[in-house]
Design a protein around this motif. Structure first.
Motif, PDB file in Angstrom:
ATOM      1  N   ARG A   1       0.847  -1.180   0.000  1.00  0.00           N
ATOM      2  CA  ARG A   1       0.000   0.000   0.000  1.00  0.00           C
ATOM      3  C   ARG A   1       0.885   1.234   0.000  1.00  0.00           C
ATOM      4  N   GLY A   2       0.580   2.136  -0.907  1.00  0.00           N
ATOM      5  CA  GLY A   2       1.381   3.338  -0.983  1.00  0.00           C
ATOM      6  C   GLY A   2       1.640   3.698  -2.423  1.00  0.00           C
ATOM      7  N   PRO A   3       2.157   4.886  -2.650  1.00  0.00           N
ATOM      8  CA  PRO A   3       2.400   5.319  -4.026  1.00  0.00           C
ATOM      9  C   PRO A   3       3.423   4.427  -4.712  1.00  0.00           C
ATOM     10  N   ARG A   4       3.250   4.269  -6.023  1.00  0.00           N
ATOM     11  CA  ARG A   4       4.139   3.389  -6.778  1.00  0.00           C
ATOM     12  C   ARG A   4       5.212   4.162  -7.530  1.00  0.00           C
ATOM     13  N   GLU A   5       5.259   5.443  -7.319  1.00  0.00           N
ATOM     14  CA  GLU A   5       6.231   6.226  -8.077  1.00  0.00           C
ATOM     15  C   GLU A   5       7.626   6.084  -7.483  1.00  0.00           C
ATOM     16  N   GLY A   6       8.606   6.067  -8.378  1.00  0.00           N
ATOM     17  CA  GLY A   6       9.982   6.088  -7.920  1.00  0.00           C
ATOM     18  C   GLY A   6      10.706   7.223  -8.594  1.00  0.00           C
ATOM     19  N   PHE A   7      11.813   7.631  -8.006  1.00  0.00           N
ATOM     20  CA  PHE A   7      12.593   8.684  -8.635  1.00  0.00           C
ATOM     21  C   PHE A   7      13.138   8.196  -9.972  1.00  0.00           C
ATOM     22  N   THR A   8      13.465   9.144 -10.848  1.00  0.00           N
ATOM     23  CA  THR A   8      14.087   8.770 -12.116  1.00  0.00           C
ATOM     24  C   THR A   8      15.472   9.404 -12.184  1.00  0.00           C
ATOM     25  N   GLU A   9      16.108   9.258 -13.320  1.00  0.00           N
ATOM     26  CA  GLU A   9      17.456   9.794 -13.471  1.00  0.00           C
ATOM     27  C   GLU A   9      17.456  11.298 -13.715  1.00  0.00           C
ATOM     28  N   ASN A  10      16.275  11.859 -13.920  1.00  0.00           N
ATOM     29  CA  ASN A  10      16.203  13.278 -14.266  1.00  0.00           C
ATOM     30  C   ASN A  10      15.939  14.128 -13.022  1.00  0.00           C
ATOM     31  N   LEU A  11      16.804  15.075 -12.812  1.00  0.00           N
ATOM     32  CA  LEU A  11      16.702  15.906 -11.610  1.00  0.00           C
ATOM     33  C   LEU A  11      15.383  16.687 -11.592  1.00  0.00           C
ATOM     34  N   GLN A  12      14.992  17.220 -12.764  1.00  0.00           N
ATOM     35  CA  GLN A  12      13.761  18.033 -12.806  1.00  0.00           C
ATOM     36  C   GLN A  12      12.551  17.183 -12.416  1.00  0.00           C
ATOM     37  N   THR A  13      12.514  15.974 -12.954  1.00  0.00           N
ATOM     38  CA  THR A  13      11.414  15.077 -12.610  1.00  0.00           C
ATOM     39  C   THR A  13      11.389  14.814 -11.117  1.00  0.00           C
ATOM     40  N   ASN A  14      12.577  14.613 -10.547  1.00  0.00           N
ATOM     41  CA  ASN A  14      12.646  14.321  -9.119  1.00  0.00           C
ATOM     42  C   ASN A  14      12.170  15.495  -8.273  1.00  0.00           C
ATOM     43  N   TYR A  15      12.531  16.710  -8.706  1.00  0.00           N
ATOM     44  CA  TYR A  15      11.986  17.894  -8.018  1.00  0.00           C
ATOM     45  C   TYR A  15      10.470  17.833  -8.019  1.00  0.00           C
ATOM     46  N   THR A  16       9.946  17.548  -9.223  1.00  0.00           N
ATOM     47  CA  THR A  16       8.495  17.532  -9.374  1.00  0.00           C
ATOM     48  C   THR A  16       7.844  16.530  -8.435  1.00  0.00           C
ATOM     49  N   LEU A  17       8.481  15.340  -8.367  1.00  0.00           N
ATOM     50  CA  LEU A  17       7.896  14.281  -7.543  1.00  0.00           C
ATOM     51  C   LEU A  17       7.820  14.708  -6.084  1.00  0.00           C
ATOM     52  N   ILE A  18       8.820  15.447  -5.624  1.00  0.00           N
ATOM     53  CA  ILE A  18       8.794  15.896  -4.224  1.00  0.00           C
ATOM     54  C   ILE A  18       7.827  17.079  -4.081  1.00  0.00           C
ATOM     55  N   ARG A  19       7.929  17.998  -5.021  1.00  0.00           N
ATOM     56  CA  ARG A  19       7.115  19.212  -4.928  1.00  0.00           C
ATOM     57  C   ARG A  19       5.629  18.879  -4.961  1.00  0.00           C
TER      58      ARG A  19
ATOM     59  N   ARG B   1       4.278  16.494  -3.604  1.00  0.00           N
ATOM     60  CA  ARG B   1       3.865  16.010  -2.283  1.00  0.00           C
ATOM     61  C   ARG B   1       3.897  17.114  -1.237  1.00  0.00           C
ATOM     62  N   ILE B   2       4.794  18.040  -1.393  1.00  0.00           N
ATOM     63  CA  ILE B   2       4.909  19.124  -0.413  1.00  0.00           C
ATOM     64  C   ILE B   2       4.654  20.437  -1.139  1.00  0.00           C
ATOM     65  N   LYS B   3       3.435  20.898  -1.074  1.00  0.00           N
ATOM     66  CA  LYS B   3       3.097  22.123  -1.804  1.00  0.00           C
ATOM     67  C   LYS B   3       3.300  23.290  -0.864  1.00  0.00           C
ATOM     68  N   SER B   4       4.545  23.607  -0.630  1.00  0.00           N
ATOM     69  CA  SER B   4       4.834  24.671   0.311  1.00  0.00           C
ATOM     70  C   SER B   4       6.016  25.460  -0.201  1.00  0.00           C
ATOM     71  N   SER B   5       5.942  26.762  -0.013  1.00  0.00           N
ATOM     72  CA  SER B   5       7.074  27.588  -0.440  1.00  0.00           C
ATOM     73  C   SER B   5       8.247  27.419   0.507  1.00  0.00           C
ATOM     74  N   ARG B   6       7.987  26.716   1.633  1.00  0.00           N
ATOM     75  CA  ARG B   6       9.104  26.507   2.560  1.00  0.00           C
ATOM     76  C   ARG B   6      10.019  25.392   2.089  1.00  0.00           C
ATOM     77  N   LEU B   7       9.560  24.616   1.116  1.00  0.00           N
ATOM     78  CA  LEU B   7      10.414  23.569   0.562  1.00  0.00           C
ATOM     79  C   LEU B   7      11.434  24.221  -0.365  1.00  0.00           C
ATOM     80  N   LYS B   8      12.689  24.117  -0.002  1.00  0.00           N
ATOM     81  CA  LYS B   8      13.744  24.792  -0.774  1.00  0.00           C
ATOM     82  C   LYS B   8      14.654  23.768  -1.431  1.00  0.00           C
ATOM     83  N   PHE B   9      15.119  24.103  -2.609  1.00  0.00           N
ATOM     84  CA  PHE B   9      16.164  23.312  -3.259  1.00  0.00           C
ATOM     85  C   PHE B   9      17.305  24.249  -3.608  1.00  0.00           C
ATOM     86  N   GLU B  10      18.491  23.906  -3.167  1.00  0.00           N
ATOM     87  CA  GLU B  10      19.652  24.716  -3.548  1.00  0.00           C
ATOM     88  C   GLU B  10      20.562  23.843  -4.383  1.00  0.00           C
ATOM     89  N   THR B  11      20.899  24.328  -5.557  1.00  0.00           N
ATOM     90  CA  THR B  11      21.643  23.498  -6.498  1.00  0.00           C
ATOM     91  C   THR B  11      23.080  23.973  -6.626  1.00  0.00           C
TER      92      THR B  11
END
Lengths: 341, 537
Positions: free
Chosen positions: B171-189, B191-201
């Motif tokens: 039970r739970g989401p079936r999504e996994g991260f991929t090799e693409n950084l942008q996609t991975n950002y999306t997958l996290i974002r 789930r957390i729709k908050s401007s407090r979620l920061k990514f520094e590259t």
């Protein structure tokens, strides 16, 4: 612990244990009051602040010797059980060295790691002992504990003094006070821990008498182990000596570590070492040597733990030295500004 | 003397890296020239012998024709988009604009009014141009303008979001991260729709210039941990980062231990959960494994599914997991210790049957166990590496070898086979593959100790292990944190998983900045009739 059943064995030994716990509780309460005077320093630092430099040195030497000595006695006691009961053909020195090396490593890692290990192991030890005791209530004979106080008060007091000596180990806190959280101002945990340990002792000794009876216990070197042997829960949980071994190793290991650590703190303070860990290995080697040299066999060790010897020895540590420090403080506190509260 | 040797060794092995290795030939901060030819000439020199770099020159229909050139890397860009929105637009659509009037700021004018792209950057030195080109942007030069325009046309072949290979759930989401950084950002974002979620590259790796991103939730996370993560990442100086494993080894607290002090996961929900508890995520481009720090040993024993199942199930699973943890680590050592030293601990009938089974076995229990464990590890490794087509063959042979043949040949006893099989299954029932790995390694020294000293040896080994675990830290957090130092508040999420409405607080070690997770008193209860309310209707 097997060593606590040394001396006179009779069915009232659990009353003696209660007496010992009470004595130890009072004793450690006094120690806790004293510890309050140190204001977060070690006893040595306190003495130096009082201006008693030479006393500090002497007390430091005494505590170092005490730490190494108790560590070595514990090592030997522990290894003897291994050799007597579990490993008849393995040389004694193997267990002493393995345990000492582990204790050295842990003491080397510092108080923080010691405390974490203790936090992890402690519930297992206490839980294990309580489980064993409860299991033994199952098959015991209530008649074993009667008649109460058959031989009068004298053997009870004697037994109480014997066991009281072991509660004196809390004096080790005199060297560990700086490690306490600074919010801890009252050291009531000292008497409380002694009382808790005393309760466990009473329960354990009571279980032995209840479970296997006075007459069998007298004949055994390790009455508690004999009790463990008897345990059988629904004919499935049997032969739990291995479990006992785990408890035994873990608890002794912690004790040895703490005493080695305290000895290294004391030595480090004595010689003003920047890094107390430098003396730890020599102290460990000393303890290992003493553990081998001091006693020819296990009965000698038992003989050493008689009240006439060990209790007197321990009262130097837990009565004489604190009393001396108290007198010193009373005499000098007026002379040193800021010390009087 | 020692110093001298050190210097000699330094001279021989640690030569300072060649500057051109770090930057590459021809890359320099040279300004973009006014003349189109010289810009193209420069880039052609830089990308000498790079067949995948495409140069396209054409005439834009502005003001009667301006020579322009676009340069891109084949395969990294969306060609349809380029044709429609850039080439077509510039060649035909803009012809209607009357722009013969002189313009004061041609670069600004072009990017504002002519180039119809969502994201256009203007560069004035060649190094930036080369870097953008390499990361999949299209470069546009216009004759007479000493600026370069880079258009975000990145689009390359990539794996779709699939179910993660390592951490499966019922039970739970079936999504996994991929090799693409942008996609991975999306997958996290998502789930957390908050401007407090920061990514520094930041870019790490002198040659690969891999994008590495530090993600956290501001306010929940301990800022000191974020700073520590960033400073450790900035300290990395190497030629290339191909997987987050590289990063892991550069930033972990205890490089010599077998235990992972950094958690690698493929699950976005796990990362999101970690971020909410104050952990820091490290995302690395080109790998689906995201790192989470700080991590504690109990966390390695927790699966994200524990939080999706109802709490009694999850608590039961946790309990099973602690059992399997002990089996995975201790079953073979205990078997060796008991059969070699402590036979009296076994009930007599069992002892007799084991002794009868061991009757014909020529080896001591330790050798027997070592043999079987090694065989199993070999099979496991082969199972991971072998081509899919021959997988079945190996598994049949493996099952025969490990099961039947070894026993009937009299090499090992049946009891040993059971122990090894149980151990193997147990070690794979742990949620973290990497945590289980450390246990598998530790089993071997424990087996040796058991063979040498019996139960005492096992106990000594366990104590040593405990000392080691207690001395570990992961980014300042003690490694067996909720246990020692004991935090009663956090034990509710340790041996058991308490109901969600009872977990008021975040873990003390990572979430102490904003400890309250939720409101108290959320336990569901039957609706009560409110005084004067409408509930009676």
């Amino acid at each position: 612990m097997p060593v606590l059943t040394v001396g006179d064995r009779y069915q009232d030994v659990w009353i003696a244990a209660a007496l010992a716990a009470a004595m130890g509780g009072i004793n450690s309460f006094l120690l806790a009051i004293m510890a309050g005077l140190y204001r977060g320093q070690t006893v040595l630092g306190f003495l130096e602040e009082l201006g008693a430099g030479i006393s500090a040195k002497v007390v430091g030497v005494v505590f170092t010797v005490f730490g190494v000595h108790v560590a070595s006695i514990t090592l030997r006691d522990f290894a003897e059980l291994m050799v007597t009961y579990f490993y008849e053909e393995t040389p004694l020195i193997v267990f002493i060295i393995v345990t000492a090396l582990l204790a050295y490593w842990l003491a080397y890692m510092g108080i923080e790691v010691i405390v974490r290990v203790a936090q992890f192991v402690f519930p297992l030890i206490i839980g294990g002992i309580i489980l064993i005791n409860l299991a033994s209530l199952n098959f015991g004979d209530p008649n074993n504990i009667f008649p109460l106080i058959e031989k009068g008060a004298a053997p009870i007091i004697r037994g109480g003094v014997t066991q009281w000596a072991f509660f004196g180990d809390v004096v080790i806190w005199f060297l560990l006070l700086p490690h306490l959280n600074s919010s801890v101002k009252k050291y009531t945990f000292l008497p409380l821990s002694v009382l808790a340990a005393g309760l466990l002792l009473v329960f354990t000794v009571f279980s032995i008498i209840w479970g296997i009876g006075n007459r069998v216990a007298v004949m055994r070197i390790y009455p508690y182990l004999s009790l463990v042997e008897e345990i059988s829960v629904v004919e499935f949980i049997e032969r739990v000596e291995g479990f006992f071994l785990l408890i035994w190793v873990a608890s002794n290991f912690l004790k040895i570590t703490l005493f080695l650590y305290a000895a290294s703190v004391s030595t480090g303070h004595l010689f003003r070492l920047g890094d107390r860990r430098a003396v730890l290995l020599p102290l460990t080697i000393l303890a290992v040597n003493l553990a081998v040299i001091l006693f020819d066999n296990y009965l000698q060790l038992r003989y050493f733990l008689r009240p006439e010897v060990y209790a007197v020895y321990m009262s130097i540590i837990q009565l004489a030295i604190p009393a001396y420090i108290a007198v010193l403080w009373l005499v000098r506190k007026r002379r040193t500004p800021g010390m009087a509260e | 003397m020692l110093k001298k040797w050190k210097n000699i060794i330094k001279k021989v092995f640690a030569k300072p890296r060649n500057e051109s290795q770090a930057i590459g030939g021809g890359e320099s901060k040279e300004p973009v020239a006014v003349s189109l030819e010289s810009n193209i000439k420069h880039l052609k020199a830089v990308f000498d012998r790079c067949t995948d770099v495409i140069f396209r020159e054409f005439e834009a229909a502005i003001g009667g024709g301006v020579k322009t050139a676009m340069i891109y890397i084949d395969g990294l860009v969306n060609k349809e988009m380029l044709t429609d929105d850039l080439v077509k637009a510039l060649m035909y659509d803009v012809s209607g604009i009357n722009s013969s009037a002189p313009v004061s700021d041609p670069a600004g004018y072009l990017s504002r009014s002519i180039i119809a792209f969502t994201e256009v950057k203007v560069h004035d030195n060649m190094m930036d141009v080369v870097h953008s080109l390499l990361s999949g942007e299209t470069v546009l030069f216009v004759d007479g303008v000493s600026k370069a325009f880079t258009l975000s046309t990145q689009d390359w072949v990539q794996r779709a979001v699939t179910e993660p290979a390592t951490e499966n759930v019922v039970r739970g989401p079936r999504e996994g991260f991929t090799e693409n950084l942008q996609t991975n950002y999306t997958l996290i974002r998502r789930r957390i729709k908050s401007s407090r979620l920061k990514f520094e590259t930041m870019k790490i790796g002198a040659v690969t210039k891999t994008a590495v991103s530090v993600g956290y939730i501001e306010g929940i996370v301990n800022n000191k941990i974020v700073d520590e993560v960033k400073s450790r990442l900035q300290r990395i100086d190497t030629d290339g980062i191909l997987e987050s494993g590289y990063i892991e080894e550069y930033i972990e607290d205890a490089p010599m231990t077998v235990f992972p002090t950094v958690q690698a996961t493929e699950r976005p929900d796990k990362v999101a959960g970690g971020l909410l508890e104050g952990q820091v995520a490290i995302l690395v481009d080109t790998t689906p494994f995201v790192l989470l720090v700080p991590v504690t040993f109990p966390q390695l024993l927790q699966a994200s599914e524990d939080y999706y199942l109802r709490w009694p199930f999850a608590s039961f699973i946790r309990f099973i997991r602690f059992v399997t943890l002990n089996i995975a680590l201790l079953a073979p050592p205990l078997y060796i210790a008991i059969t070699t030293y402590h036979q009296e601990m076994l009930p007599t009938p069992l002892l007799i049957s084991i002794a009868a089974a061991r009757e014909g076995v020529p080896f001591p229990a330790f050798v027997e166990a070592l043999l079987m464990e090694t065989t199993f590890e070999v099979l496991r490794e082969a199972g991971v590496r072998l081509p899919k087509a021959v997988g079945q063959a190996v598994s049949i042979v493996g099952a025969l070898v490990i099961g039947d043949a070894a026993v009937s040949a009299g090499l090992v006893s049946p009891a040993m086979v059971i122990v090894v099989a149980l151990t193997a299954i147990s070690s794979f029932s742990l949620p973290s593959y990497f945590g289980a790995f450390s246990l598998r390694i530790l089993r071997f020294p424990l087996m040796a100790l058991a063979a040498a000293l019996g139960l005492f040896g096992v106990m000594a080994g366990l104590l040593a292990l405990l000392i080691h675990l207690c001395s570990l830290r992961s980014f300042g957090v003690p490694y067996i944190a909720p246990l020692a130092p004991t935090s009663w508040r956090d034990l509710k999420d340790m041996f058991f998983r308490m109901p969600w409405w009872s977990m008021f607080t975040r873990p003390r070690m990572t979430g102490h900045k904003e400890p309250a997770r939720q409101d108290y008193m959320q336990k569901p209860r039957p609706p009560r009739r409110r005084p004067g309310g409408k509930s009676g209707q």
